[in-house]
Design a protein around this motif. Structure first.
Motif, PDB file in Angstrom:
ATOM      1  N   ARG A 144       5.082  45.862 -11.069  1.00 53.80           N
ATOM      2  CA  ARG A 144       5.209  44.690 -10.205  1.00 53.80           C
ATOM      3  C   ARG A 144       4.087  43.717 -10.548  1.00 53.80           C
ATOM      4  N   PHE A 145       4.440  42.611 -11.186  1.00 46.13           N
ATOM      5  CA  PHE A 145       3.481  41.546 -11.472  1.00 46.13           C
ATOM      6  C   PHE A 145       3.566  40.544 -10.322  1.00 46.13           C
ATOM      7  N   GLU A 146       2.483  40.424  -9.547  1.00 45.54           N
ATOM      8  CA  GLU A 146       2.513  39.631  -8.325  1.00 45.54           C
ATOM      9  C   GLU A 146       1.383  38.613  -8.330  1.00 45.54           C
ATOM     10  N   GLY A 147       1.433  37.669  -7.374  1.00 48.63           N
ATOM     11  CA  GLY A 147       0.391  36.658  -7.350  1.00 48.63           C
ATOM     12  C   GLY A 147       0.318  35.902  -6.047  1.00 48.63           C
ATOM     13  N   ASP A 148      -0.744  35.118  -5.921  1.00 48.79           N
ATOM     14  CA  ASP A 148      -0.972  34.261  -4.771  1.00 48.79           C
ATOM     15  C   ASP A 148      -0.278  32.926  -5.038  1.00 48.79           C
ATOM     16  N   PRO A 149       0.734  32.586  -4.259  1.00 45.02           N
ATOM     17  CA  PRO A 149       1.458  31.338  -4.532  1.00 45.02           C
ATOM     18  C   PRO A 149       0.602  30.094  -4.375  1.00 45.02           C
ATOM     19  N   ALA A 209     -11.247  34.390  -5.677  1.00 42.67           N
ATOM     20  CA  ALA A 209     -10.038  34.851  -4.996  1.00 42.67           C
ATOM     21  C   ALA A 209      -8.985  35.296  -6.006  1.00 42.67           C
ATOM     22  N   PRO A 210      -8.385  36.480  -5.849  1.00 44.76           N
ATOM     23  CA  PRO A 210      -7.367  36.931  -6.802  1.00 44.76           C
ATOM     24  C   PRO A 210      -6.205  35.946  -6.895  1.00 44.76           C
ATOM     25  N   ALA A 211      -5.827  35.631  -8.138  1.00 45.69           N
ATOM     26  CA  ALA A 211      -4.673  34.769  -8.376  1.00 45.69           C
ATOM     27  C   ALA A 211      -3.421  35.586  -8.655  1.00 45.69           C
ATOM     28  N   GLY A 212      -3.600  36.816  -9.100  1.00 48.01           N
ATOM     29  CA  GLY A 212      -2.470  37.677  -9.392  1.00 48.01           C
ATOM     30  C   GLY A 212      -2.932  39.112  -9.541  1.00 48.01           C
ATOM     31  N   TRP A 213      -1.984  40.011  -9.583  1.00 52.76           N
ATOM     32  CA  TRP A 213      -2.320  41.424  -9.727  1.00 52.76           C
ATOM     33  C   TRP A 213      -1.106  42.185 -10.244  1.00 52.76           C
ATOM     34  N   PRO A 224       1.156  52.551  -4.069  1.00 46.24           N
ATOM     35  CA  PRO A 224       1.291  52.159  -5.468  1.00 46.24           C
ATOM     36  C   PRO A 224      -0.025  52.322  -6.214  1.00 46.24           C
ATOM     37  N   TYR A 225       0.060  52.347  -7.525  1.00 44.08           N
ATOM     38  CA  TYR A 225      -1.118  52.263  -8.375  1.00 44.08           C
ATOM     39  C   TYR A 225      -1.475  50.780  -8.532  1.00 44.08           C
ATOM     40  N   VAL A 226      -2.722  50.418  -8.283  1.00 45.01           N
ATOM     41  CA  VAL A 226      -3.212  49.095  -8.647  1.00 45.01           C
ATOM     42  C   VAL A 226      -3.682  49.171 -10.090  1.00 45.01           C
ATOM     43  N   LEU A 227      -3.098  48.337 -10.955  1.00 45.56           N
ATOM     44  CA  LEU A 227      -3.354  48.418 -12.388  1.00 45.56           C
ATOM     45  C   LEU A 227      -4.245  47.304 -12.913  1.00 45.56           C
ATOM     46  N   GLY A 228      -4.269  46.163 -12.248  1.00 44.26           N
ATOM     47  CA  GLY A 228      -5.068  45.052 -12.747  1.00 44.26           C
ATOM     48  C   GLY A 228      -5.162  43.926 -11.749  1.00 44.26           C
ATOM     49  N   VAL A 229      -6.183  43.095 -11.910  1.00 41.50           N
ATOM     50  CA  VAL A 229      -6.428  41.964 -11.014  1.00 41.50           C
ATOM     51  C   VAL A 229      -6.761  40.740 -11.870  1.00 41.50           C
ATOM     52  N   LEU A 230      -6.094  39.622 -11.578  1.00 39.40           N
ATOM     53  CA  LEU A 230      -6.353  38.342 -12.234  1.00 39.40           C
ATOM     54  C   LEU A 230      -7.123  37.446 -11.268  1.00 39.40           C
ATOM     55  N   GLN A 231      -8.293  36.970 -11.700  1.00 37.38           N
ATOM     56  CA  GLN A 231      -9.120  36.115 -10.864  1.00 37.38           C
ATOM     57  C   GLN A 231      -9.543  34.870 -11.635  1.00 37.38           C
ATOM     58  N   PRO A 232      -9.914  33.811 -10.923  1.00 38.03           N
ATOM     59  CA  PRO A 232     -10.445  32.637 -11.618  1.00 38.03           C
ATOM     60  C   PRO A 232     -11.673  33.009 -12.437  1.00 38.03           C
ATOM     61  N   TYR A 233     -11.769  32.436 -13.613  1.00 45.36           N
ATOM     62  CA  TYR A 233     -12.904  32.669 -14.496  1.00 45.36           C
ATOM     63  C   TYR A 233     -13.994  31.650 -14.177  1.00 45.36           C
ATOM     64  N   VAL A 234     -15.204  32.138 -13.938  1.00 44.21           N
ATOM     65  CA  VAL A 234     -16.328  31.247 -13.622  1.00 44.21           C
ATOM     66  C   VAL A 234     -16.885  30.735 -14.949  1.00 44.21           C
ATOM     67  N   ARG A 235     -16.430  29.565 -15.340  1.00 46.97           N
ATOM     68  CA  ARG A 235     -16.760  29.016 -16.657  1.00 46.97           C
ATOM     69  C   ARG A 235     -18.263  28.750 -16.775  1.00 46.97           C
ATOM     70  N   GLY A 236     -18.826  29.185 -17.881  1.00 45.24           N
ATOM     71  CA  GLY A 236     -20.239  28.933 -18.137  1.00 45.24           C
ATOM     72  C   GLY A 236     -21.191  29.788 -17.329  1.00 45.24           C
TER      73      GLY A 236
END
Length: 466
Positions: A144-149, A209-213, A224-236
């Motif tokens: 399940r690829f999910e995200g914050d709308p 804040a997580p953008a997707g997971w 469920p198994y949590v497999l990964g988390v997508l978050q904003p990258y803090v540039r620099g």
């Protein structure tokens, strides 16, 4: 989710059996493999899901497999049926030279006979598939690829793998997002997704804040198994450990940063206490806490002879905590970071601090990592991290650590309304417990670093119990 894209998942009988001899050699060499020092005796399949059919120029298979190993004689058997690992496997006829470091091996039999398999996170084409699946909220078999709308993910962000990986693996997409894929997988609510989501809902700006997971819903499991988390990258951004070492090397003062970091830590703790239940630790709970610290000291002293002369003084830190609880003193426990140190903090170019990696100590169970604990545990971890940084300098700079400790606690008090140093018994107990853990870890894995925690052991054992 209403806009999710659902795709069928195909698996091939005999896939794991054909991969078995290759994975036995490849898996123990990975930095994130937890069972080092023991051979892998076999694998059992948890799930295999085709993300891209392997018949084309690029195939992509998502694999969840349990690695079976002999039990550690001194620690009892591993929890049955063994550690489950997440591996994203790329399939090609042959690897281009740029992907040579990712090679797992060449298959001579099975459904992929004649093909080459490799660690797909090295391949930008393969890594792009994962982000696109999150962006479109795809469902493929159990995945399940999910995200914050509320967070928009643009198409075409160029991926690059993070090379400084430890217990997990990460991919940065266009300096906009970072995907952290967990490697050792357990079912249940993972705090690395749970707590950032909670903090996002609380409006706490100190945690991206997580953008997707990514999750896996498997038959027979309630969680469920949590497999990964997508978050904003803090540039620099610079992580706190690198920044501290850099400032130390230049002889620069770090107290302003330490104070700001203390404020950021308190903001996170305050938001977690608002959002999630807190509990009161009384005599019984604190006695069990002190007993656990004492047991860990006994184990460490048995393994590390250099620790033994200091054991009586270290015991006093834990006895003082139990005695204070017996007198009726209580403490509040809440959800915390669980593994806080300078390397878990990012400073943006604007000077703002963020806290990351809420997974907790990977060696502990999810239930342990999700238990409410005194905030002093996080604080003690950060104070020990200042000490490590100071002793990494040439020559060591213990006065630098002392100044940073004071500034951090001051900053924490400015937000939390209470200075951790006003509870010296609890703080000393947690610092001592952390230093004992460090002694055992360094003795086993990095003997050259053993003098760093041993310096703290000498100081903590000499402190008179308040």
């Amino acid at each position: 989710m209403s806009d999710a894209v659902t795709r069928a998942a195909a698996t091939h009988p005999g896939l794991l059996a054909s991969l078995d001899p290759l994975l036995r050699e490849w898996l123990p060499r990975q930095r994130w493999f937890a069972g080092k020092g023991r051979p892998v005796t076999g694998f059992s399949l948890v799930a295999a899901t085709e993300l891209l059919p392997p018949g084309g120029t690029l195939g992509l298979i998502h694999l969840l497999a349990r690695a079976h190993q002999p039990a550690v004689p001194t620690q009892g058997a591993l929890p049955h049926p063994g550690d489950c690992y997440q591996i994203v496997i790329g399939v090609r006829e042959a690897l281009p030279p740029r992907l040579a470091p990712a090679l797992i091996g060449h298959l001579e039999e099975g459904p992929l006979a004649g093909r080459t398999v490799y660690e797909a996170l090295h391949d930008p084409r393969a890594a792009a598939v994962l982000l696109e699946a999150i962006r479109t909220r795809t469902r493929i078999g159990p995945l399940r690829f999910e995200g914050d709308p509320r967070q928009r993910i643009r198409e075409g962000l160029v991926p690059r793998r993070v090379t400084s990986e430890q217990s997990n693996s990460s991919v940065i997409y266009g300096d906009t997002f970072i995907l952290k894929l967990l490697r050792r997988i357990v079912p249940g609510t993972n705090p690395d997704l749970e707590l950032p989501l909670v903090l996002s809902d609380e409006g706490c700006p100190r945690v991206p804040a997580p953008a997707g997971w990514l999750r896996a819903d498997l038959d027979g499991l309630d969680d469920p198994y949590v497999l990964g988390v997508l978050q904003p990258y803090v540039r620099g951004a610079t992580d706190g450990w690198e920044l501290a070492l850099r400032e130390l090397a230049k002889g620069e003062d770090f107290t302003a940063e330490a104070r700001a970091l203390g404020r950021a830590t308190a903001e996170v703790h305050t938001a977690l206490a608002r959002a999630l239940p807190t509990v009161t630790l009384g005599h019984t709970q604190v006695r069990l806490l002190a007993d656990g610290m004492t047991e860990r000291l006994d184990v460490a002293a048995q393994a590390v002879p250099a620790l033994r002369p200091y054991v009586p003084g270290l015991y006093s830190a834990f006895r003082a905590l139990a005695d204070l609880a017996a007198e009726g003193h209580t403490w509040t426990a809440q959800r915390i970071h669980g593994d806080l140190h300078l390397g878990q903090c990012l400073r943006s170019p604007s000077g703002a601090w963020s806290l990351i990696d809420f997974e907790g100590e990977p060696s502990k169970s999810l239930a342990e990592r999700r238990m409410p604990q005194p905030v002093v545990r996080d604080i003690a971890g950060m104070l020990r991290s200042f000490d490590y940084a100071a002793h990494s300098a040439t020559p060591p700079a213990p006065e630098w650590a002392i100044a940073c400790r004071a500034a951090y606690c001051t900053g924490y008090a400015e937000i939390a309304g209470r200075d951790p140093r006003t509870d010296p018994v609890l703080l000393r107990a947690y610092e001592t417990d952390k230093a004992v853990y460090e002694v055992l870890y360094e003795a086993r894995h990095r003997p050259d670093w053993l003098p760093v925690p041993m310096a703290a052991i000498r100081r903590l054992s000499a402190d008179a119990a308040p």
